[in-house]
Design an enzyme around this catalytic site. Structure first.
Site, PDB file in Angstrom:
ATOM      1  N   GLU A 111      43.630  32.943  59.550  1.00 50.60           N
ATOM      2  CA  GLU A 111      43.802  33.870  58.435  1.00 50.60           C
ATOM      3  C   GLU A 111      45.186  34.526  58.495  1.00 50.60           C
ATOM      4  OE1 GLU A 111      42.361  34.227  55.763  1.00 50.60           O
ATOM      5  OE2 GLU A 111      42.820  36.218  54.998  1.00 50.60           O
ATOM      6  N   LYS A 158      47.773  34.229  55.379  1.00 51.85           N
ATOM      7  CA  LYS A 158      48.307  35.421  54.705  1.00 51.85           C
ATOM      8  C   LYS A 158      49.822  35.425  54.788  1.00 51.85           C
ATOM      9  CE  LYS A 158      45.743  36.744  52.785  1.00 51.85           C
ATOM     10  NZ  LYS A 158      44.369  36.335  52.760  1.00 51.85           N
ATOM     11  N   GLU A 193      51.538  32.602  52.674  1.00 54.43           N
ATOM     12  CA  GLU A 193      51.354  32.652  51.220  1.00 54.43           C
ATOM     13  C   GLU A 193      52.161  33.767  50.561  1.00 54.43           C
ATOM     14  OE1 GLU A 193      47.420  33.323  49.449  1.00 54.43           O
ATOM     15  OE2 GLU A 193      46.800  34.450  51.196  1.00 54.43           O
ATOM     16  N   TRP A 226      27.239  49.399  39.559  1.00 54.06           N
ATOM     17  CA  TRP A 226      27.100  48.533  40.718  1.00 54.06           C
ATOM     18  C   TRP A 226      25.831  49.004  41.407  1.00 54.06           C
ATOM     19  CZ3 TRP A 226      31.341  45.342  42.679  1.00 54.06           C
ATOM     20  CH2 TRP A 226      30.905  44.472  43.696  1.00 54.06           C
ATOM     21  N   CYS A 276      30.181  53.083  40.754  1.00 56.48           N
ATOM     22  CA  CYS A 276      29.990  52.943  39.312  1.00 56.48           C
ATOM     23  C   CYS A 276      31.176  53.587  38.614  1.00 56.48           C
ATOM     24  CB  CYS A 276      28.729  53.664  38.859  1.00 56.48           C
ATOM     25  SG  CYS A 276      27.253  53.029  39.649  1.00 56.48           S
ATOM     26  N   LYS A 304      44.706  33.827  41.821  1.00 60.72           N
ATOM     27  CA  LYS A 304      43.592  34.484  42.501  1.00 60.72           C
ATOM     28  C   LYS A 304      42.336  33.619  42.447  1.00 60.72           C
ATOM     29  CE  LYS A 304      41.713  38.414  44.088  1.00 60.72           C
ATOM     30  NZ  LYS A 304      42.100  38.242  45.482  1.00 60.72           N
ATOM     31  N   ARG A 343      35.041  49.364  39.187  1.00 61.23           N
ATOM     32  CA  ARG A 343      34.185  50.198  40.028  1.00 61.23           C
ATOM     33  C   ARG A 343      32.751  49.677  40.103  1.00 61.23           C
ATOM     34  NH1 ARG A 343      36.220  54.761  41.452  1.00 61.23           N
ATOM     35  NH2 ARG A 343      34.146  55.635  41.741  1.00 61.23           N
ATOM     36  N   HIS A 345      48.479  19.660  73.375  1.00 61.92           N
ATOM     37  CA  HIS A 345      48.240  18.320  72.837  1.00 61.92           C
ATOM     38  C   HIS A 345      49.180  17.983  71.682  1.00 61.92           C
ATOM     39  CE1 HIS A 345      44.850  18.045  75.474  1.00 61.92           C
ATOM     40  NE2 HIS A 345      44.324  19.144  74.962  1.00 61.92           N
ATOM     41  N   ASN A 399      27.463  58.403  38.957  1.00 67.23           N
ATOM     42  CA  ASN A 399      28.027  57.616  40.050  1.00 67.23           C
ATOM     43  C   ASN A 399      27.709  58.361  41.331  1.00 67.23           C
ATOM     44  OD1 ASN A 399      29.590  55.947  41.700  1.00 67.23           O
ATOM     45  ND2 ASN A 399      31.426  57.169  41.359  1.00 67.23           N
ATOM     46  N   GLY A 400      27.114  57.671  42.288  1.00 60.62           N
ATOM     47  CA  GLY A 400      26.741  58.314  43.543  1.00 60.62           C
ATOM     48  C   GLY A 400      25.307  57.976  43.883  1.00 60.62           C
TER      49      GLY A 400
HETATM   50  C1  G6P Z   1      42.687  30.864  45.999  1.00 59.39           C
HETATM   51  C2  G6P Z   1      43.196  32.226  46.423  1.00 59.39           C
HETATM   52  C3  G6P Z   1      42.774  32.508  47.871  1.00 59.39           C
HETATM   53  C4  G6P Z   1      41.277  32.354  48.009  1.00 59.39           C
HETATM   54  C5  G6P Z   1      40.798  30.989  47.539  1.00 59.39           C
HETATM   55  C6  G6P Z   1      39.297  30.898  47.477  1.00 59.39           C
HETATM   56  O1  G6P Z   1      43.361  29.876  46.688  1.00 59.39           O
HETATM   57  O2  G6P Z   1      44.588  32.305  46.314  1.00 59.39           O
HETATM   58  O3  G6P Z   1      43.151  33.818  48.241  1.00 59.39           O
HETATM   59  O4  G6P Z   1      40.906  32.574  49.337  1.00 59.39           O
HETATM   60  O5  G6P Z   1      41.281  30.735  46.228  1.00 59.39           O
HETATM   61  O6  G6P Z   1      38.848  31.792  46.526  1.00 59.39           O
HETATM   62  P1  G6P Z   1      37.359  32.253  46.372  1.00 59.39           P
HETATM   63  O7  G6P Z   1      37.342  33.098  45.134  1.00 59.39           O
HETATM   64  O8  G6P Z   1      36.535  31.003  46.204  1.00 59.39           O
HETATM   65  O9  G6P Z   1      36.977  32.993  47.601  1.00 59.39           O
END
Ligand code: G6P
Length: 525
Positions: free
Chosen positions: A418, A422, A425, A66, A2, A520, A27, A441, A90-91
């Site tokens: 993955e 990473k 990108e 949260w 929080c 994002k 947070r 193949h 918070n806690g």
């Molecule tokens: C975008 C971001 C990725 C992410 C994807 C799905 O392409 O650049 O990093 O994995 O969206 O995003 P989501 O919010 O649906 O997990």
């Protein structure tokens, strides 16, 4: 987690509240509230909440929540007021049930926090510091507290095991979970330590222990990042902190649904890799689909499971809507429980990863993997943290060639996917993943001594993977083996592949937090 912000001074309360709440929103963001003589609180996002606030008196204490104890509801939102005492916290208080039983009180919420307000009200003495001392000695657990006592102009505080800082300006003081919440107003701060309690009043303060005032040098952006060079690196390290909160989510109902149904998993990008992780890890009858392809492949799904950290990815939202039209029921896993995706879902599982700023998903991916472990009741938190540490500490290797391939078999293939995503990108170097057994193949023709290969060799499928490894080595490629102990190999390797990409991006002078052409949260098709 929080966020707390409190203010005593002459500024316009609303301005400080707005800035402070936004700053600590990362947070926790399922509910918001403040107390300035009047208690105002609600569930939902800070922005929506603030739209309704016109004036705020000073002093005030405020909170973003949260949920831990007690669900997301207006009555469980902070602050909590009992008699003359109002508290934000918070806690978690472990012995709150026993303490509640000892008090004869009609409880307004299901939280562990309300009992703190009740105790402070019960023992409210002229010298309130004595009251605080007594009450915190009764609490087992963790707390950062900001407290207002009606008729008293001070803001009191206490701290154990969760962060709390004082900001000391001229004729004004702040209490906050994070420096960034008051940095535009003052750069003088005191980082409270465990066992500290006291009060602030305008520019003055009192703490039971002697603490030094420090000065922060740098800008707000730097404060957000702390001592890390990038958000991505900060978030890679935060993976260690999120483990308990991810496992705190109760999945009993969801588990039954997974055990008894065939489920299509819909997701994009990194979340799509998490879907495959779930499939390889568990025995559930699940099938991952790339969200943008799902409308073409969907038959008549009864259940779908949408994974999206943002909850706003348009491909995922559209696929979910299409499946709903066909009568599917929707479970979603998202870091934003008030997102569009959540609003479309029959069941929403909070990811609990905390806010992620770097575009490349790191700790949200880890939280998605841990969700899969939680689902199969594999919850060895200490061992998982050890595995994360191993991933954080392992020496990195150098990638020097123009082509990079990430290979693995079984669940290691998920790491390969993955790892390649990473890497490409944020470095802009072509990197592809293949299932190790598929090399012969076709892809093997690409391999020569201008090729770097990152090979994941975790226990699942290892024997055959070793055969494939030899095939690659025989073609002159430069093979880097990702070796970790078998116990939670995938977790260590995940942290490692993130660091590998990050490190390489920095070496090439790229900004890993904001890779070109990417966003994002992608809300366009
Ligand atoms: C975008 C971001 C990725 C992410 C994807 C799905 O392409 O650049 O990093 O994995 O969206 O995003 P989501 O919010 O649906 O997990």
């Amino acid at each position: 987690m929080c966020g707390i912000i409190g203010y005593s001074g002459d500024r316009e309360g609303l301005e400080v509240l707005k800035y402070g709440l936004k700053a600590v929103e990362y947070r926790g963001y399922d509910s918001v509230g403040y107390y300035d003589g009047t208690l105002v609180k609600d569930v939902g996002k800070v922005d929506d909440f603030l739209k309704k606030v016109e004036k705020v008196n000073v002093p005030f204490i405020a909170h973003t929540r949260w949920a831990t104890h007690g669900g997301v509801s207006p009555k469980n939102a902070h602050p909590h007021k009992v008699g003359k005492i109002t508290v934000v916290h918070n806690g978690t208080i472990e012995n709150y049930k026993e303490l509640k039983e000892q008090l004869n009180h009609n409880w307004n919420s299901e939280t562990d926090t309300e009992v703190i307000a009740a105790l402070l009200d019960k023992y409210n003495e002229e010298n309130f510091l004595e009251t605080i001392k007594k009450v915190i000695s009764m609490l087992k657990g963790t707390f950062a507290l900001a407290i207002i006592r009606d008729g008293d102009p001070k803001i009191y505080f206490a701290k154990k095991d969760t962060p709390l800082l004082l900001g000391i300006g001229e004729n004004e003081s702040f209490i906050a979970s994070d420096l960034i919440a008051f940095l535009p107003y003052t750069n003088k701060f005191i980082r409270l330590e465990d066992g500290d309690f006291g009060y602030v009043y305008k520019g003055t303060y009192w703490i039971n222990n002697k603490r030094e005032i420090k000065e922060f040098e740098g800008n707000v952006e730097a404060a957000f990042k702390g001592s890390y060079e990038t958000f991505m690196l900060k978030e890679i390290h935060e993976q260690l902190d999120i483990v308990p909160q991810v496992f705190s989510v109760d999945l009993s109902e969801i588990r039954d649904i997974f055990k008894n149904n065939r489920i299509d998993i819909i997701s994009a990008g990194t979340s799509y890799h998490a879907a495959w992780y779930l499939k390889y890890l568990t025995n559930y009858d699940v099938q991952p689909y790339v969200a943008s392809e799902y409308p073409y492949l969907m038959r008549d799904p009864e259940w779908i499971f949408a994974i999206s950290q943002s909850g706003e990815t348009i491909d995922t939202i559209k696929a979910v809507k299409k499946a709903k039209e066909k009568g599917a029921k929707v479970i979603s896993l998202t870091n934003y429980i008030s997102s569009t995706l959540a609003s479309l879902s029959d069941y929403v599982i909070p990811l609990n990863a905390g806010i992620e700023i770097g575009v490349a998903a790191t700790k949200t991916f880890m939280a998605q993997l841990l969700f899969a472990h939680n689902l199969i009741e594999d919850r060895n938190i200490d061992e998982i943290k050890e595995a994360i540490k191993r991933g954080l500490e392992a020496p990195l290797f150098d990638i020097k060639r123009e082509k990079v391939f990430f290979l693995g078999r079984a669940i290691n293939y998920v790491l390969a996917m993955e790892g390649a995503l990473k890497f490409k990108e944020i470095t802009y170097i072509p990197a592809e993943a293949f299932p190790a057994g598929e090399m012969k193949h076709g892809p093997l023709s690409l391999f020569d001594d201008n090729t770097d290969v990152v090979f994941f060799l975790g226990p699942q499928g290892r024997d055959l993977a070793k055969v494939n490894l030899e095939e690659v080595e025989a073609r002159g490629a430069h093979v880097h083996k990702v070796i970790f102990p078998d116990q939670y190999y995938t977790i260590s390797a995940t942290v490692f592949l993130q660091r590998l990409a990050h490190d390489h991006a920095l070496k090439l002078g790229r900004d890993p937090d904001k890779p070109r052409n990417l966003a994002k949260s992608v809300t366009v098709e």
